[in-house]
Write an enzyme that holds these catalytic residues in place. Structure first.
Site, PDB file in Angstrom:
ATOM      1  N   HIS A  20       0.861  -1.185   0.000  1.00 28.53           N
ATOM      2  CA  HIS A  20       0.000   0.000   0.000  1.00 28.53           C
ATOM      3  C   HIS A  20       0.897   1.236   0.000  1.00 28.53           C
ATOM      4  CE1 HIS A  20      -3.629  -2.356   1.176  1.00 28.53           C
ATOM      5  NE2 HIS A  20      -2.724  -3.126   1.766  1.00 28.53           N
ATOM      6  N   ASN A  77      -6.859   0.457  -2.710  1.00 36.52           N
ATOM      7  CA  ASN A  77      -7.689   1.120  -1.691  1.00 36.52           C
ATOM      8  C   ASN A  77      -7.134   2.501  -1.346  1.00 36.52           C
ATOM      9  OD1 ASN A  77      -5.488  -0.165  -0.464  1.00 36.52           O
ATOM     10  ND2 ASN A  77      -6.543  -0.430   1.489  1.00 36.52           N
ATOM     11  N   HIS A  82      -8.592 -10.704  -0.450  1.00 36.11           N
ATOM     12  CA  HIS A  82      -8.552 -10.418   0.989  1.00 36.11           C
ATOM     13  C   HIS A  82      -9.752 -11.141   1.584  1.00 36.11           C
ATOM     14  CE1 HIS A  82      -8.158  -7.458   4.508  1.00 36.11           C
ATOM     15  NE2 HIS A  82      -9.289  -8.096   4.741  1.00 36.11           N
ATOM     16  N   HIS A 127      -2.357 -12.682   2.306  1.00 34.40           N
ATOM     17  CA  HIS A 127      -1.993 -12.722   3.730  1.00 34.40           C
ATOM     18  C   HIS A 127      -2.720 -13.817   4.521  1.00 34.40           C
ATOM     19  CE1 HIS A 127      -5.595 -10.225   3.725  1.00 34.40           C
ATOM     20  NE2 HIS A 127      -4.952  -9.131   3.381  1.00 34.40           N
ATOM     21  N   ASP A 129       2.426  -6.868   2.664  1.00 29.89           N
ATOM     22  CA  ASP A 129       1.246  -6.103   3.056  1.00 29.89           C
ATOM     23  C   ASP A 129       1.676  -4.824   3.770  1.00 29.89           C
ATOM     24  OD1 ASP A 129      -1.368  -5.321   3.328  1.00 29.89           O
ATOM     25  OD2 ASP A 129      -1.867  -6.733   4.915  1.00 29.89           O
ATOM     26  N   HIS A 170       0.692   4.015   8.143  1.00 22.69           N
ATOM     27  CA  HIS A 170      -0.327   4.913   8.685  1.00 22.69           C
ATOM     28  C   HIS A 170       0.361   6.019   9.475  1.00 22.69           C
ATOM     29  CE1 HIS A 170      -3.839   2.425   7.765  1.00 22.69           C
ATOM     30  NE2 HIS A 170      -3.208   1.375   8.250  1.00 22.69           N
TER      31      HIS A 170
END
Length: 476
Positions: A84, A116, A201, A284, A363, A367
């Site tokens: 991500h 996403n 997912h 995952h 993964d 954040h």
């Protein structure tokens, strides 16, 4: 004479890939591996003599660049099927520059970006725009996935109609699952017709919703008592035992429900993929039950008892193979799927050992600390991935470095159908130089990634990335 930077000779190296482990020299020209010689070579003069057989007269006379690996281990750079980078729309968490610099610091030469973002990447045009911008930086190869349904709304799969598998080898709804089995079937049928991998997912949405109140209750206690959700190694001596019991008890309940959410969705999605005749890739995977379901699907494929077009592959993450999440502090390290039990972790390692697992993917999910405090799931992981896997699998579980290279490079390259992941003549010169025996302490302040949340903070790992080459150019 000016060095010819289009020709690079890396010598005095240990060469390791999925099928090779020995001393040698690699000759690179025009971004590809031109030649490989096996045997010890510690001098630049001898390296030039070895390279002469693989270069034209003009190339040889143009003063190739020489790189002394100083006995370190040269491997194909790693390939990450699941990252991500939060672009577009979430650049406070990560952007293409920080994400790519984190990738090359971790030894990665190819990354597959999840959709996403804000907006959700649901069509070819936006995905192309991201790839063009990312690939123009010439740090690593970037694939941008497209969502299975438009804007993750779970209804419209028309965005898949214009995709081709050379440009978009993978689609996904990562971050959650497609709620409707009928819509998932429609998307998988389209992917099957185009030979595009559907990366799943696996998480039943209704069960994920049922787990949410327990996590929120735990986070409420953590906020009340000043326990940071993004840092698991912080001492909290003044927290009453009853509060710790409430926090960990609620997280245990949430994780139990989320295990059921993963297991039921894994079984469902495999069955839908069989009906659709498509290649499903399980993201995952973190539980023994889900891994057993994948193993059974692979056995059915090997027996020839499955529909035409059906295939099933699976990835696991460094944090699920390296960490247990049933007790404090790791139970408070929020990630989806959660860190699991020791039995689940052992099942993952045995699946890696017996070949059930196809790939290790990070993964990588950066954040801000503010978002982590609110319960945002995920860790920064791309800069620690090799070290975690080397520490756990090679040093503790007696995996060979070649087997690790297969899981981190050769197998992902095969799935993406790219000419990388091996030390082989004609392959892309995407390489990483590592010291598999070097110890170091994780300090997230040194990460290139904007995300600083990791349950590995302050821990000692073994295996250090020293240099990364992309297309024969040193990028780290």
């Amino acid at each position: 004479m000016k060095k010819n930077s289009s020709i690079l000779i890396i010598y005095n190296a240990r060469l390791v890939d999925s099928k090779m482990d020995g001393n040698g020299t690699i000759i690179i020209a025009e971004g590809k591996i031109r030649g490989i010689t096996l045997g010890e070579c510690k001098s630049a003069k001898n390296a030039l003599l070895l390279a002469q057989a693989f270069l034209t007269e003009s190339e040889f006379e143009s003063a190739p660049e020489l790189y002394d690996a100083k006995g370190l281990t040269l491997m194909p750079s790693f390939i990450d099927m699941h990252v991500h980078f939060r672009y577009p729309g979430q650049t406070q968490k990560e952007d293409l520059d920080s994400g790519l610099h984190a990738a090359v610091a971790g030894g990665y030469g190819t990354v597959v970006l999840m959709p996403n973002t804000n907006p959700v990447i649901s069509d070819r045009e936006l995905a192309r725009k991201v790839m063009e911008e990312a690939n123009s930086k010439n740090l690593a190869r970037v694939f941008q996935t497209v969502s299975i349904t438009k804007n993750f709304e779970g209804k419209d799969t028309s965005g898949l109609d214009s995709l081709t598998n050379d440009e978009f080898p993978v689609i996904t709804e990562d971050g959650h699952d497609v709620d409707s089995a009928a819509v998932m079937l429609e998307g998988m049928k389209k992917a099957g017709e185009k030979n595009i991998i559907v990366s799943c997912h696996c998480e039943d949405p209704s069960l994920a919703q049922a787990a949410r109140p327990y996590r929120q209750r735990a986070l409420g206690f953590m906020e009340q008592y000043g326990i940071p959700a993004g840092k698991v190694n912080v001492e909290t001596p003044n927290v009453p035992a009853s509060v710790n019991f409430e926090i960990d008890g609620n997280l245990t309940k949430a994780n139990s429900i989320l295990a059921l959410a993963e297991d039921t969705a894994t079984l469902r999605n495999i069955e839908i993929a069989k009906s659709a005749g498509c290649h499903i890739h399980i993201c995952h995977c973190s539980t023994k039950i889900s891994m057993d379901a994948v193993r059974r699907a692979k056995e059915e494929i090997s027996w020839g008892n499955t529909p035409h077009g059906f295939d099933c592959t699976v990835e696991v993450t460094p944090h699920h193979l390296g960490l247990v999440g049933t007790d404090a502090p790791n139970i408070r390290a929020l990630v989806n799927p959660p860190l699991r039990s020791e039995d689940d972790r052992r099942a993952i390692i045995e699946a890696l050992r017996d070949g059930t697992v196809d790939a290790i993917a990070t993964d990588h999910a950066p954040h801000t600390q503010e978002d982590k405090a609110k319960g945002a799931p995920g860790f920064t992981g791309i800069e620690t991935a090799f070290a975690v896997c080397n520490t756990i699998l090679v040093k503790k579980e007696d995996f060979s470095l070649s087997k690790l290279s297969r899981l981190m490079s050769a197998n992902p390259a095969r799935l993406l159908r790219i000419n990388a992941g091996r030390l082989k003549v004609g392959y892309n010169a995407d390489l990483v130089l590592v010291n598999p025996d070097e110890d170091w302490i994780v300090n997230s302040e040194n990460f290139a990634s904007k995300g600083k949340s990791t349950p590995l903070e302050g821990k000692q790992l073994t295996g250090k990335v020293h240099a990364t080459f992309f297309g024969g150019k040193k990028v780290f």
